[in-house]
Design a protein around this motif. Structure first.
Motif, mmCIF file in Angstrom:
data_model
loop_
_atom_site.group_PDB
_atom_site.id
_atom_site.type_symbol
_atom_site.label_atom_id
_atom_site.label_comp_id
_atom_site.label_asym_id
_atom_site.label_seq_id
_atom_site.Cartn_x
_atom_site.Cartn_y
_atom_site.Cartn_z
ATOM 1 N N HIS A 189 1.766 12.317 -1.927
ATOM 2 C CA HIS A 189 2.747 13.396 -1.794
ATOM 3 C C HIS A 189 3.392 13.582 -3.161
ATOM 4 N N ASN A 190 3.372 14.819 -3.686
ATOM 5 C CA ASN A 190 3.944 15.133 -4.989
ATOM 6 C C ASN A 190 5.133 16.069 -4.826
ATOM 7 N N TYR A 191 6.193 15.744 -5.533
ATOM 8 C CA TYR A 191 7.379 16.591 -5.584
ATOM 9 C C TYR A 191 7.725 16.741 -7.062
ATOM 10 N N ALA A 192 7.803 17.984 -7.536
ATOM 11 C CA ALA A 192 8.004 18.198 -8.962
ATOM 12 C C ALA A 192 9.104 19.217 -9.216
ATOM 13 N N ARG A 193 9.860 18.958 -10.280
ATOM 14 C CA ARG A 193 10.765 19.954 -10.854
ATOM 15 C C ARG A 193 10.047 20.405 -12.108
ATOM 16 N N LEU A 194 9.505 21.623 -12.078
ATOM 17 C CA LEU A 194 8.745 22.123 -13.205
ATOM 18 C C LEU A 194 9.666 22.445 -14.379
ATOM 19 N N ASN A 249 0.791 -1.239 0.000
ATOM 20 C CA ASN A 249 0.000 0.000 0.000
ATOM 21 C C ASN A 249 0.820 1.284 0.000
ATOM 22 N N LEU A 250 2.134 1.199 -0.265
ATOM 23 C CA LEU A 250 2.987 2.385 -0.377
ATOM 24 C C LEU A 250 3.807 2.262 -1.657
ATOM 25 N N VAL A 251 3.558 3.189 -2.600
ATOM 26 C CA VAL A 251 4.157 3.101 -3.928
ATOM 27 C C VAL A 251 4.864 4.405 -4.259
ATOM 28 N N LEU A 252 6.070 4.297 -4.828
ATOM 29 C CA LEU A 252 6.836 5.446 -5.292
ATOM 30 C C LEU A 252 6.821 5.440 -6.810
ATOM 31 N N MET A 253 6.419 6.567 -7.413
ATOM 32 C CA MET A 253 6.314 6.657 -8.867
ATOM 33 C C MET A 253 7.030 7.913 -9.346
ATOM 34 N N SER A 254 7.503 7.865 -10.615
ATOM 35 C CA SER A 254 8.059 9.072 -11.234
ATOM 36 C C SER A 254 7.736 9.058 -12.720
ATOM 37 N N TRP A 255 7.627 10.266 -13.296
ATOM 38 C CA TRP A 255 7.346 10.390 -14.726
ATOM 39 C C TRP A 255 7.656 11.808 -15.178
ATOM 40 N N THR A 256 7.722 11.983 -16.492
ATOM 41 C CA THR A 256 7.882 13.292 -17.096
ATOM 42 C C THR A 256 6.632 13.590 -17.910
ATOM 43 N N GLU A 257 6.036 14.753 -17.673
ATOM 44 C CA GLU A 257 4.829 15.159 -18.390
ATOM 45 C C GLU A 257 5.197 15.780 -19.738
ATOM 46 N N GLN A 258 4.223 15.902 -20.620
ATOM 47 C CA GLN A 258 4.448 16.496 -21.936
ATOM 48 C C GLN A 258 4.996 17.916 -21.827
ATOM 49 N N SER A 259 4.660 18.607 -20.755
ATOM 50 C CA SER A 259 5.115 19.980 -20.528
ATOM 51 C C SER A 259 6.591 20.051 -20.160
ATOM 52 N N GLY A 260 7.193 18.902 -19.798
ATOM 53 C CA GLY A 260 8.574 18.871 -19.342
ATOM 54 C C GLY A 260 8.700 18.808 -17.831
ATOM 55 N N GLN A 262 2.593 7.472 -3.108
ATOM 56 C CA GLN A 262 1.177 7.172 -2.873
ATOM 57 C C GLN A 262 1.047 6.244 -1.682
ATOM 58 N N ASP A 263 0.375 6.721 -0.643
ATOM 59 C CA ASP A 263 0.118 5.923 0.552
ATOM 60 C C ASP A 263 -1.359 5.529 0.528
ATOM 61 N N HIS A 264 -1.625 4.343 -0.024
ATOM 62 C CA HIS A 264 -3.008 3.898 -0.177
ATOM 63 C C HIS A 264 -3.630 3.481 1.155
ATOM 64 N N GLU A 265 -2.813 3.146 2.133
ATOM 65 C CA GLU A 265 -3.336 2.800 3.460
ATOM 66 C C GLU A 265 -3.962 4.017 4.124
ATOM 67 N N LYS A 266 -3.316 5.185 3.959
ATOM 68 C CA LYS A 266 -3.809 6.424 4.569
ATOM 69 C C LYS A 266 -4.592 7.284 3.577
ATOM 70 N N GLY A 267 -4.585 6.905 2.280
ATOM 71 C CA GLY A 267 -5.318 7.663 1.274
ATOM 72 C C GLY A 267 -4.696 9.019 0.957
ATOM 73 N N ILE A 268 -3.367 9.105 1.092
ATOM 74 C CA ILE A 268 -2.657 10.376 0.889
ATOM 75 C C ILE A 268 -1.618 10.211 -0.221
ATOM 76 N N PHE A 294 7.967 22.331 -6.947
ATOM 77 C CA PHE A 294 6.574 22.358 -6.527
ATOM 78 C C PHE A 294 6.332 21.132 -5.666
ATOM 79 N N CYS A 295 5.822 21.335 -4.469
ATOM 80 C CA CYS A 295 5.497 20.232 -3.565
ATOM 81 C C CYS A 295 4.045 20.379 -3.138
ATOM 82 N N ALA A 296 3.327 19.256 -3.103
ATOM 83 C CA ALA A 296 1.910 19.277 -2.710
ATOM 84 C C ALA A 296 1.533 17.950 -2.104
#
Length: 73
Positions: A50-55, A24-35, A42-48, A61-63
């Motif tokens: 956390h995003n960390y981005a280099r725009l 229930n705890l997954v770490l993901m990364s990707w690059t969007e079309q915008s760069g 993703q903490d599916h146990e707690k439903g939360i 940007f952190c949210a």
């Protein structure tokens, strides 16, 4: 990927790298079309998520948000 960050909505297909940290705890990364490069915990146990981005313009940007299921298109 479907995401809403304030008034910004993102809906695109991206190639992701994913690692299961523990059940229930997954770490993901990707690059969007915008760069934007995103790292997401993703903490599916707690439903939360956390995003960390280099725009594309170099800013950081952190949210945190709630995980919500989305019906397939």
């Amino acid at each position: 990927m479907h995401a809403s960050i304030g008034a910004t909505k993102i809906d695109e297909v991206v190639k992701i790298d994913m690692t299961s940290v523990r059940p229930n705890l997954v770490l993901m990364s990707w690059t969007e079309q915008s760069g934007n490069f995103i790292v997401q915990l993703q903490d599916h146990e707690k439903g939360i998520v956390h995003n960390y981005a280099r725009l594309a313009d170099g800013q950081l940007f952190c949210a945190q948000g709630v995980i919500q299921a989305v019906a397939p298109a």
